[in-house]
Design a protein around this motif. Structure first.
Motif, mmCIF file in Angstrom:
data_model
loop_
_atom_site.group_PDB
_atom_site.id
_atom_site.type_symbol
_atom_site.label_atom_id
_atom_site.label_comp_id
_atom_site.label_asym_id
_atom_site.label_seq_id
_atom_site.Cartn_x
_atom_site.Cartn_y
_atom_site.Cartn_z
ATOM 1 N N UNK A 159 6.362 5.217 -0.559
ATOM 2 C CA UNK A 159 6.247 4.117 -1.506
ATOM 3 C C UNK A 159 4.904 4.148 -2.222
ATOM 4 N N UNK A 160 4.861 3.478 -3.380
ATOM 5 C CA UNK A 160 3.651 3.378 -4.178
ATOM 6 C C UNK A 160 2.842 2.162 -3.751
ATOM 7 N N UNK A 161 1.586 2.159 -4.139
ATOM 8 C CA UNK A 161 0.793 0.929 -4.046
ATOM 9 C C UNK A 161 1.226 0.009 -5.181
ATOM 10 N N UNK A 162 1.511 -1.242 -4.868
ATOM 11 C CA UNK A 162 1.907 -2.222 -5.871
ATOM 12 C C UNK A 162 0.868 -3.336 -5.918
ATOM 13 N N UNK B 153 0.825 -1.196 0.000
ATOM 14 C CA UNK B 153 0.000 0.000 0.000
ATOM 15 C C UNK B 153 0.862 1.250 0.000
ATOM 16 N N UNK B 154 0.392 2.258 -0.679
ATOM 17 C CA UNK B 154 1.125 3.522 -0.747
ATOM 18 C C UNK B 154 1.266 4.131 0.643
ATOM 19 N N UNK B 155 2.384 4.772 0.881
ATOM 20 C CA UNK B 155 2.611 5.430 2.162
ATOM 21 C C UNK B 155 3.403 6.717 1.950
ATOM 22 N N UNK B 156 3.364 7.562 2.958
ATOM 23 C CA UNK B 156 4.093 8.832 2.926
ATOM 24 C C UNK B 156 5.380 8.690 3.733
ATOM 25 N N UNK B 157 6.438 9.371 3.299
ATOM 26 C CA UNK B 157 7.691 9.336 4.048
ATOM 27 C C UNK B 157 7.484 10.024 5.392
ATOM 28 N N UNK C 279 1.266 10.657 -0.716
ATOM 29 C CA UNK C 279 1.896 9.342 -0.697
ATOM 30 C C UNK C 279 2.566 9.087 -2.042
ATOM 31 N N UNK C 280 3.371 8.019 -2.103
ATOM 32 C CA UNK C 280 4.035 7.651 -3.350
ATOM 33 C C UNK C 280 5.522 7.935 -3.314
ATOM 34 N N UNK C 281 6.246 7.184 -4.134
ATOM 35 C CA UNK C 281 7.710 7.315 -4.134
ATOM 36 C C UNK C 281 8.177 8.689 -4.573
ATOM 37 N N UNK C 282 7.385 9.395 -5.363
ATOM 38 C CA UNK C 282 7.816 10.704 -5.853
ATOM 39 C C UNK C 282 7.528 11.811 -4.858
#
Length: 475
Positions: free
Chosen positions: A233-236, A102-106, A193-196
């Motif tokens: 991270x992104x949701x995969x 699941x997507x998460x925030x740093x 959220x997300x890697x970017x």
């Protein structure tokens, strides 16, 4: 001797005579009042019909919308894990979805800072981006600038004030001060959220007021102050075996007209089955509402235009040509063929049949079968051929009701006509009332004069009789 009341001199009940004569003259006024009451009843009746026609138009609007017939319904075998929506663009299909991440925030946090400790002065530079090979590659996130600098002065060197300045900077990072009995800690989390949407915090501290370095974060391998507790991270997921990624927990328009939302990871190798089928419930509801609306209108018109020979009572609009023509025109329209193409040409073919009392009734089995052919149903109701007589029934009903409700339509014309009738009726009542009042005044004047004259003659007759009596006594 003066006469104190009209009629005393003549012995006549003048007031009763005048009242009865005036009542005869008031008969036309009473007839006008009865007529005004009837017109007002008709105004109310047409207002009710107009409201019901408006409701019918609302239901017809839904039948002319392609979404009613080409709608899609998305179902999930486990909606607590994967849910979604589908529009009319979506194809009938199934999707097996597995969610690995699941997507998460740093999120990063500082070490313990004893309460009241001065942090030092300098500048914080927060940069948004994506971590690659231990370095942050800057980029904009949701329209925010890639980098924002925040000056920390002597007035700002507490964790609470630093957090407030970070939050006010709109840097794509939210700041929170966490406290316990040992002191305070600063927690920073990216707002997306997300890697970017990862971020770094670079610190430039003044030589004479050091200490801000404890708030620096330059990556996982940095030995500076703040440490990472959660990675951006992104949701995969895999959809039908194909690897997919999303910056958040929504896969928007993952296929034409299909949006999926994930809420948790799937267990092991299990997949959630997503099924997209035609939405017949919306169409059935729309048709049910149409039938109910038409039946209410039909019943109202039948009652208003009927005559009950038993009670010898006529409906409010009995004999009214406008109401009768409206009833006939609507019935003709609903029983006509729809030549827009497709498998259906009449309402009865799709399970909507007229009853002997003029209402419609739904054959659920027949309708359910017809809804299995949404393309033909759409043609029957929603085909718009730009004025062609073969338009769908819904389109022709919509045009019909729009015409009735327009500013120059039947209801507006009828309303104006009835208002004119009421205006003339009021004027006639006023004119006749003035005439009757004048008549009553004239009668009272004439009878008053008669009363005075007869009183005088009565007095003379009495006097003569007295004189004769006296003469007889003398002789």
């Amino acid at each position: 001797m003066a006469i104190s009341s009209i009629g005393l001199g003549s012995g006549l009940d003048v007031e009763d005579m005048v009242a009865k004569l005036v009542a005869l003259e008031q008969k036309p006024i009473q007839a006008l009042q009865i007529k005004a009451t009837a017109i007002n009843s008709q105004v109310s009746a047409f207002s009710q019909l107009k409201s019901q026609i408006s409701n019918l138009q609302t239901q017809v609007d839904k039948l002319t919308a392609s979404e009613t017939w080409q709608g899609r319904v998305l179902s999930s075998a486990n909606s607590s894990t994967v849910s979604g929506t589908a529009t009319s663009k979506a194809a009938f299909a199934t999707y097996d979805v597995k969610v690995q991440q699941l997507a998460s925030a740093q999120t990063i946090g500082s070490g313990l800072v004893p309460t009241g400790t001065a942090l030092g002065q300098g500048k914080l530079t927060i940069t948004l981006g994506e971590w690659k090979d231990g370095a942050l590659k800057p980029n904009e996130v949701d329209g925010l600038p890639a980098s924002v600098s925040i000056d920390i002065t002597a007035e700002d060197d507490t964790l609470a004030k630093v957090a407030a300045k970070i939050n006010a900077a709109n840097a794509g990072v939210s700041a929170t001060v966490l406290r316990d009995h040992t002191g305070e800690r600063l927690s920073l989390q990216s707002t997306a959220t997300g890697t970017n949407a990862a971020f770094s915090v670079a610190v430039e501290e003044t030589a004479d007021q050091p200490g801000l370095k404890r708030l620096e974060y330059l990556g996982a391998d940095s030995s500076a102050g703040m440490t990472r507790s959660q990675t951006a991270q992104d949701t995969l997921a895999t959809i039908n075996g194909i690897a997919m990624a999303s910056r958040n927990t929504t896969f928007a328009d993952v296929a034409d007209g299909v949006t999926l939302t994930v809420s948790q990871k799937t267990e092991g190798d299990a997949a959630v089955r997503i099924t997209i089928k035609g939405d017949t419930a919306t169409a059935k509801t729309a048709l049910t509402n149409l039938v109910e609306s038409y039946n209410a209108l039909s019943s109202a018109m039948s009652t208003m235009t009927s005559y009950d020979p038993t009670s010898k009572t006529a409906g409010t609009l009995q004999g009214d040509s406008t109401a009768i023509n409206l009833q006939s025109a609507l019935r003709r329209l609903l029983t006509s063929n729809s030549g827009a193409g497709g498998a259906f040409t009449t309402l009865s073919q799709i399970g909507l049949a007229f009853q002997t009392d003029g209402t419609l009734k739904i054959d659920d089995t027949k309708l359910t079968k017809a809804l299995e052919d949404p393309d033909s149903m759409a043609k029957f109701f929603a085909a718009d051929l730009e004025g062609d007589a073969n338009d769908g029934l819904g389109v022709r009903l919509k045009d019909f009701t729009t015409g009735l409700l327009s500013s120059d339509g039947v209801f507006a014309t009828k309303d104006e006509s009835m208002k004119s009738q009421l205006k003339r009726n009021t004027q006639d009542q006023e004119r006749l009332t003035t005439r009757v009042n004048a008549y009553e005044k004239r009668l009272l004047a004439q009878y008053t004069a008669l009363d005075v004259k007869m009183s005088s003659l009565t007095a003379l007759d009495t006097y003569i009789n007295q004189q004769i009596t006296m003469w007889n006594k003398d002789s």
